[in-house]
Design a protein around this motif. Sequence first.
Motif, PDB file in Angstrom:
ATOM      1  N   ARG A 176      48.093  23.515  -0.225  1.00 48.42           N
ATOM      2  CA  ARG A 176      49.103  23.471  -1.577  1.00 48.42           C
ATOM      3  C   ARG A 176      49.731  21.827  -0.478  1.00 48.42           C
ATOM      4  O   ARG A 176      50.435  22.679   0.592  1.00 48.42           O
ATOM      5  N   LYS A 177      50.803  20.619  -0.847  1.00 46.07           N
ATOM      6  CA  LYS A 177      50.705  19.567  -0.063  1.00 46.07           C
ATOM      7  C   LYS A 177      52.095  20.338  -0.398  1.00 46.07           C
ATOM      8  O   LYS A 177      52.547  20.164  -1.188  1.00 46.07           O
ATOM      9  N   PRO A 178      52.836  20.376   1.064  1.00 46.75           N
ATOM     10  CA  PRO A 178      54.388  20.131   0.349  1.00 46.75           C
ATOM     11  C   PRO A 178      55.069  19.048  -0.542  1.00 46.75           C
ATOM     12  O   PRO A 178      54.675  18.115  -0.015  1.00 46.75           O
ATOM     13  N   MET A 179      55.823  19.188  -0.847  1.00 42.95           N
ATOM     14  CA  MET A 179      56.753  18.357  -1.708  1.00 42.95           C
ATOM     15  C   MET A 179      57.151  17.125  -0.603  1.00 42.95           C
ATOM     16  O   MET A 179      57.916  17.849   0.035  1.00 42.95           O
ATOM     17  N   LEU A 180      56.877  16.272  -1.194  1.00 43.90           N
ATOM     18  CA  LEU A 180      57.717  15.075  -0.370  1.00 43.90           C
ATOM     19  C   LEU A 180      59.701  14.696  -0.771  1.00 43.90           C
ATOM     20  O   LEU A 180      59.089  15.494  -1.680  1.00 43.90           O
ATOM     21  N   ASP A 181      59.829  13.812   0.128  1.00 46.19           N
ATOM     22  CA  ASP A 181      60.918  13.233  -0.422  1.00 46.19           C
ATOM     23  C   ASP A 181      60.530  12.773  -0.979  1.00 46.19           C
ATOM     24  O   ASP A 181      60.712  11.235  -0.567  1.00 46.19           O
ATOM     25  N   VAL A 183      63.734  11.213  -2.758  1.00 40.96           N
ATOM     26  CA  VAL A 183      64.560  10.253  -2.640  1.00 40.96           C
ATOM     27  C   VAL A 183      64.645   9.283  -1.327  1.00 40.96           C
ATOM     28  O   VAL A 183      64.953   8.179  -1.803  1.00 40.96           O
ATOM     29  N   ALA A 184      64.174  10.064  -0.459  1.00 44.87           N
ATOM     30  CA  ALA A 184      63.802   9.368   1.090  1.00 44.87           C
ATOM     31  C   ALA A 184      62.648   8.209   0.699  1.00 44.87           C
ATOM     32  O   ALA A 184      62.632   6.761   1.072  1.00 44.87           O
ATOM     33  N   LEU A 185      61.786   8.187  -0.318  1.00 49.96           N
ATOM     34  CA  LEU A 185      60.794   7.509  -0.931  1.00 49.96           C
ATOM     35  C   LEU A 185      60.925   6.570  -1.087  1.00 49.96           C
ATOM     36  O   LEU A 185      60.631   5.194  -1.368  1.00 49.96           O
ATOM     37  N   ARG A 186      61.956   6.717  -2.658  1.00 56.37           N
ATOM     38  CA  ARG A 186      62.206   5.467  -3.110  1.00 56.37           C
ATOM     39  C   ARG A 186      63.038   4.525  -2.380  1.00 56.37           C
ATOM     40  O   ARG A 186      63.454   3.278  -2.545  1.00 56.37           O
ATOM     41  N   LYS A 187      63.568   4.592  -0.947  1.00 51.92           N
ATOM     42  CA  LYS A 187      63.598   3.619  -0.140  1.00 51.92           C
ATOM     43  C   LYS A 187      63.279   2.707   0.707  1.00 51.92           C
ATOM     44  O   LYS A 187      63.134   1.860   1.484  1.00 51.92           O
ATOM     45  N   LEU A 188      61.616   2.986   0.068  1.00 53.41           N
ATOM     46  CA  LEU A 188      60.564   2.451   1.318  1.00 53.41           C
ATOM     47  C   LEU A 188      59.943   1.159   0.844  1.00 53.41           C
ATOM     48  O   LEU A 188      60.073   0.821  -0.784  1.00 53.41           O
ATOM     49  N   ASP A 189      59.557   0.316   1.712  1.00 54.54           N
ATOM     50  CA  ASP A 189      58.832  -0.463   0.722  1.00 54.54           C
ATOM     51  C   ASP A 189      57.283  -0.284   0.972  1.00 54.54           C
ATOM     52  O   ASP A 189      57.312   1.084   1.210  1.00 54.54           O
ATOM     53  N   ALA A 193      55.628   3.259   2.132  1.00 52.37           N
ATOM     54  CA  ALA A 193      55.379   4.155   1.453  1.00 52.37           C
ATOM     55  C   ALA A 193      54.565   4.597   1.226  1.00 52.37           C
ATOM     56  O   ALA A 193      53.847   6.354   1.554  1.00 52.37           O
ATOM     57  N   ARG A 194      52.706   3.843   1.956  1.00 47.90           N
ATOM     58  CA  ARG A 194      51.700   4.256   2.002  1.00 47.90           C
ATOM     59  C   ARG A 194      51.823   5.252   3.101  1.00 47.90           C
ATOM     60  O   ARG A 194      51.150   5.987   2.919  1.00 47.90           O
ATOM     61  N   ALA A 195      52.503   4.985   4.237  1.00 54.04           N
ATOM     62  CA  ALA A 195      52.191   5.559   5.926  1.00 54.04           C
ATOM     63  C   ALA A 195      52.884   6.888   6.015  1.00 54.04           C
ATOM     64  O   ALA A 195      52.593   8.139   5.763  1.00 54.04           O
ATOM     65  N   TYR A 196      53.959   6.955   5.007  1.00 54.19           N
ATOM     66  CA  TYR A 196      54.563   8.193   4.371  1.00 54.19           C
ATOM     67  C   TYR A 196      53.734   9.517   3.019  1.00 54.19           C
ATOM     68  O   TYR A 196      53.701  10.000   3.017  1.00 54.19           O
ATOM     69  N   LEU A 197      53.008   8.314   1.787  1.00 56.22           N
ATOM     70  CA  LEU A 197      52.570   9.245   1.059  1.00 56.22           C
ATOM     71  C   LEU A 197      51.370   9.944   1.671  1.00 56.22           C
ATOM     72  O   LEU A 197      51.059  11.192   1.260  1.00 56.22           O
ATOM     73  N   GLY A 198      50.255   8.899   2.744  1.00 50.63           N
ATOM     74  CA  GLY A 198      48.989   9.606   3.090  1.00 50.63           C
ATOM     75  C   GLY A 198      48.053   9.346   2.403  1.00 50.63           C
ATOM     76  O   GLY A 198      48.029   7.780   1.516  1.00 50.63           O
ATOM     77  N   ASP A 199      47.404   9.913   1.392  1.00 49.90           N
ATOM     78  CA  ASP A 199      46.212  10.018   0.246  1.00 49.90           C
ATOM     79  C   ASP A 199      46.946   9.760  -0.933  1.00 49.90           C
ATOM     80  O   ASP A 199      46.040   9.136  -1.706  1.00 49.90           O
ATOM     81  N   GLY A 200      48.153  10.262  -1.082  1.00 47.96           N
ATOM     82  CA  GLY A 200      49.107   9.240  -2.400  1.00 47.96           C
ATOM     83  C   GLY A 200      48.877  10.672  -3.895  1.00 47.96           C
ATOM     84  O   GLY A 200      50.116  10.675  -4.333  1.00 47.96           O
ATOM     85  N   ASN A 201      49.250  12.071  -2.916  1.00 42.43           N
ATOM     86  CA  ASN A 201      49.899  13.405  -3.975  1.00 42.43           C
ATOM     87  C   ASN A 201      50.993  13.377  -2.871  1.00 42.43           C
ATOM     88  O   ASN A 201      51.327  13.665  -2.160  1.00 42.43           O
ATOM     89  N   TYR A 202      52.140  13.836  -4.299  1.00 37.63           N
ATOM     90  CA  TYR A 202      53.596  13.758  -3.801  1.00 37.63           C
ATOM     91  C   TYR A 202      53.306  15.143  -3.578  1.00 37.63           C
ATOM     92  O   TYR A 202      55.047  15.710  -2.590  1.00 37.63           O
ATOM     93  N   GLY A 203      53.122  15.616  -3.708  1.00 38.27           N
ATOM     94  CA  GLY A 203      52.748  17.164  -3.306  1.00 38.27           C
ATOM     95  C   GLY A 203      52.108  18.494  -4.370  1.00 38.27           C
ATOM     96  O   GLY A 203      52.271  17.640  -5.939  1.00 38.27           O
ATOM     97  N   GLY A 204      51.679  19.999  -3.589  1.00 39.69           N
ATOM     98  CA  GLY A 204      51.016  21.076  -4.965  1.00 39.69           C
ATOM     99  C   GLY A 204      49.758  20.599  -4.328  1.00 39.69           C
ATOM    100  O   GLY A 204      49.081  20.099  -3.944  1.00 39.69           O
ATOM    101  N   PHE A 205      49.073  21.704  -4.985  1.00 38.26           N
ATOM    102  CA  PHE A 205      47.720  21.245  -4.947  1.00 38.26           C
ATOM    103  C   PHE A 205      46.998  20.876  -6.009  1.00 38.26           C
ATOM    104  O   PHE A 205      47.928  19.491  -6.089  1.00 38.26           O
ATOM    105  N   TYR A 206      45.508  19.978  -5.480  1.00 40.94           N
ATOM    106  CA  TYR A 206      44.844  19.181  -5.504  1.00 40.94           C
ATOM    107  C   TYR A 206      44.170  19.160  -7.237  1.00 40.94           C
ATOM    108  O   TYR A 206      43.928  19.094  -7.880  1.00 40.94           O
ATOM    109  N   GLN A 207      43.983  20.685  -8.080  1.00 40.82           N
ATOM    110  CA  GLN A 207      43.006  21.664  -8.717  1.00 40.82           C
ATOM    111  C   GLN A 207      43.749  22.447  -8.640  1.00 40.82           C
ATOM    112  O   GLN A 207      43.653  23.704  -8.235  1.00 40.82           O
TER     113      GLN A 207
END
Length: 231
Positions: A176-181, A183-189, A193-207
């Motif tokens: 279960r991926k921790p929820m990302l911030d 507000v912080a994401l919206r400040k990134l280019d 943003a890709r470096a911060y997000l990693g695989d792209g899931n914002y947070g939670g179980f994948y399935q």
Amino acid sequence: MKISEMNWQQLERYLTTDDRVIVPLGSTEQHAYLSLSVDSILAEKVATEAAEPFGIPVFPVMPFGMTPAFSDYPGTISLSMQTYIGLIYDILNNLKRQGFRRILFVNGHGGNSPAQNIIGEWMVNNPGITVQLHNWWNAPKTWEKVASIDPVASHASWMENFPWTRLPGVAMPDERKPMLDLVALRKLDPTQARAYLGDGNYGGFYQRADDDMLAIWHTAVGEIRDVISAL
């Protein structure tokens, strides 16, 4: 009924008895381990299923939206605001000319939310035509169902993992991926943003279990039917 399964003569006959139409709005963008077309797949499918009992035509989904934060992920296509405004205006102007007077956009992508303001502006200059935007995934009943199953749900997490958005042979992480911030994401280019997000899931179980997903789906379809009935 899908426009792609009709000819123009059939649609012209339809317009002699009804003036309702549905246009799904989607996006082509990263969704972690799911299809790049998640938002488009879901918007078109939920709109088509909801419209079926009414016999209302559903146009093919508009597959591109506004998603600049994901621009560094291969496969993501992001339209400019200027382009998106032009597309919405052109769609509405064509539908009006042909005789449609009650138009429902079923939106599957959060980045398309500015369409609400575009629609409102268009309606100022086109009285007598009802245009509504319905964000299917966070409409009240649907979001309540999601939250009752698992409140940690967001972009590219379990809540978008339906049997029809998965890819064959692609395994989902178990954690279960921790929820990302956000507000912080919206400040990134896009690169940040890709470096911060990693695989792209914002947070939670994948399935989650398919029973959970189908419960959400049936709620969403029913909620859109209520919207259609009130058009």
